[in-house]
Write an enzyme that holds these catalytic residues in place. Sequence first.
Site, PDB file in Angstrom:
ATOM      1  N   ARG A  30      14.360  -0.473  56.642  1.00 56.63           N
ATOM      2  CA  ARG A  30      15.509   0.000  55.843  1.00 56.63           C
ATOM      3  C   ARG A  30      16.671  -0.955  56.194  1.00 56.63           C
ATOM      4  O   ARG A  30      16.865  -1.289  57.561  1.00 56.63           O
ATOM      5  CB  ARG A  30      15.949   1.459  56.068  1.00 56.63           C
ATOM      6  CG  ARG A  30      14.874   2.307  55.611  1.00 56.63           C
ATOM      7  CD  ARG A  30      15.395   3.699  55.680  1.00 56.63           C
ATOM      8  NE  ARG A  30      14.120   4.622  55.364  1.00 56.63           N
ATOM      9  CZ  ARG A  30      13.489   4.746  54.196  1.00 56.63           C
ATOM     10  NH1 ARG A  30      14.216   4.159  53.097  1.00 56.63           N
ATOM     11  NH2 ARG A  30      12.335   5.418  53.955  1.00 56.63           N
ATOM     12  N   ASP A  31      17.526  -1.547  55.393  1.00 52.76           N
ATOM     13  CA  ASP A  31      18.608  -2.393  55.430  1.00 52.76           C
ATOM     14  C   ASP A  31      19.717  -1.556  56.075  1.00 52.76           C
ATOM     15  O   ASP A  31      19.897  -0.159  55.918  1.00 52.76           O
ATOM     16  CB  ASP A  31      19.139  -2.763  54.107  1.00 52.76           C
ATOM     17  CG  ASP A  31      20.082  -4.001  53.964  1.00 52.76           C
ATOM     18  OD1 ASP A  31      19.704  -4.817  53.711  1.00 52.76           O
ATOM     19  OD2 ASP A  31      21.282  -3.457  54.543  1.00 52.76           O
ATOM     20  N   GLU A  96      22.456 -14.257  53.667  1.00 50.77           N
ATOM     21  CA  GLU A  96      23.170 -14.267  54.976  1.00 50.77           C
ATOM     22  C   GLU A  96      22.006 -14.284  56.026  1.00 50.77           C
ATOM     23  O   GLU A  96      22.556 -14.917  56.934  1.00 50.77           O
ATOM     24  CB  GLU A  96      23.921 -12.898  54.950  1.00 50.77           C
ATOM     25  CG  GLU A  96      25.007 -12.956  54.061  1.00 50.77           C
ATOM     26  CD  GLU A  96      25.745 -11.475  54.215  1.00 50.77           C
ATOM     27  OE1 GLU A  96      25.148 -10.554  54.637  1.00 50.77           O
ATOM     28  OE2 GLU A  96      26.984 -11.451  53.505  1.00 50.77           O
ATOM     29  N   VAL A  97      21.025 -13.981  55.944  1.00 47.92           N
ATOM     30  CA  VAL A  97      19.995 -14.014  57.135  1.00 47.92           C
ATOM     31  C   VAL A  97      19.016 -14.893  56.603  1.00 47.92           C
ATOM     32  O   VAL A  97      18.346 -14.782  55.666  1.00 47.92           O
ATOM     33  CB  VAL A  97      19.267 -12.562  57.407  1.00 47.92           C
ATOM     34  CG1 VAL A  97      18.443 -12.743  58.549  1.00 47.92           C
ATOM     35  CG2 VAL A  97      20.399 -11.536  57.669  1.00 47.92           C
ATOM     36  N   HIS A 101      13.565 -12.728  52.884  1.00 45.71           N
ATOM     37  CA  HIS A 101      13.390 -11.509  52.665  1.00 45.71           C
ATOM     38  C   HIS A 101      13.425 -11.149  51.200  1.00 45.71           C
ATOM     39  O   HIS A 101      14.438 -11.523  50.517  1.00 45.71           O
ATOM     40  CB  HIS A 101      14.409 -10.659  53.275  1.00 45.71           C
ATOM     41  CG  HIS A 101      15.994 -10.776  53.477  1.00 45.71           C
ATOM     42  ND1 HIS A 101      16.292 -12.153  54.281  1.00 45.71           N
ATOM     43  CD2 HIS A 101      16.940 -10.461  52.871  1.00 45.71           C
ATOM     44  CE1 HIS A 101      17.480 -12.309  53.855  1.00 45.71           C
ATOM     45  NE2 HIS A 101      17.846 -11.324  52.976  1.00 45.71           N
ATOM     46  N   HIS A 103      14.461  -7.724  48.949  1.00 42.62           N
ATOM     47  CA  HIS A 103      15.332  -6.400  48.884  1.00 42.62           C
ATOM     48  C   HIS A 103      14.478  -5.733  47.832  1.00 42.62           C
ATOM     49  O   HIS A 103      14.288  -6.048  46.856  1.00 42.62           O
ATOM     50  CB  HIS A 103      16.828  -6.495  48.548  1.00 42.62           C
ATOM     51  CG  HIS A 103      17.688  -7.287  49.411  1.00 42.62           C
ATOM     52  ND1 HIS A 103      18.408  -6.847  50.057  1.00 42.62           N
ATOM     53  CD2 HIS A 103      17.840  -8.853  49.533  1.00 42.62           C
ATOM     54  CE1 HIS A 103      19.226  -7.953  51.105  1.00 42.62           C
ATOM     55  NE2 HIS A 103      18.794  -8.800  50.381  1.00 42.62           N
TER      56      HIS A 103
END
Length: 116
Positions: A30-31, A96-97, A101, A103
């Site tokens: 989970r974010d 940003e990372v 990934h 979402h």
Amino acid sequence: MSEETIFSKIIRKEIPADIVYQDDLVTAFRDINPQAPTHVLIIPNKLIPTAADVVDDDEPTLGRLFTVARKIAQQEGIASDGYRLIVNVKDHGHQEVMHLHMHLFGGRPLGRMLPG
Ligand code: DGP
């Protein structure tokens, strides 16, 4: 050699995260800053910095991101209403990372894809 991010530590369980799925190829958690009732990040266990860095050998891993997204959507009870999958890429994509990934957003109507 790409630099590891905090996501590699999450995969190795060196730092806490709410992991909802993990297998040999991908991890989902989970974010930390959820933008919807369901907001899960699905990432390759292998460090691929951005979607611009994928190679042919990554195809099984990239396909796994989608099958795991479908399974998590079912687990979360959002599969029938629908949801959104987003991969941000580099600066203009507001990534940003620097660990690729996907979402997974759902649990409410999400509106148009981009503002305006
Ligand atoms: P992006 O902008 O596409 O690079 O999204 C990065 C997402 O990662 C952002 O929604 C917040 C999330 N995130 C960053 N650091 C952490 C962390 O340490 N733990 C968790 N669970 N999520 C994180």
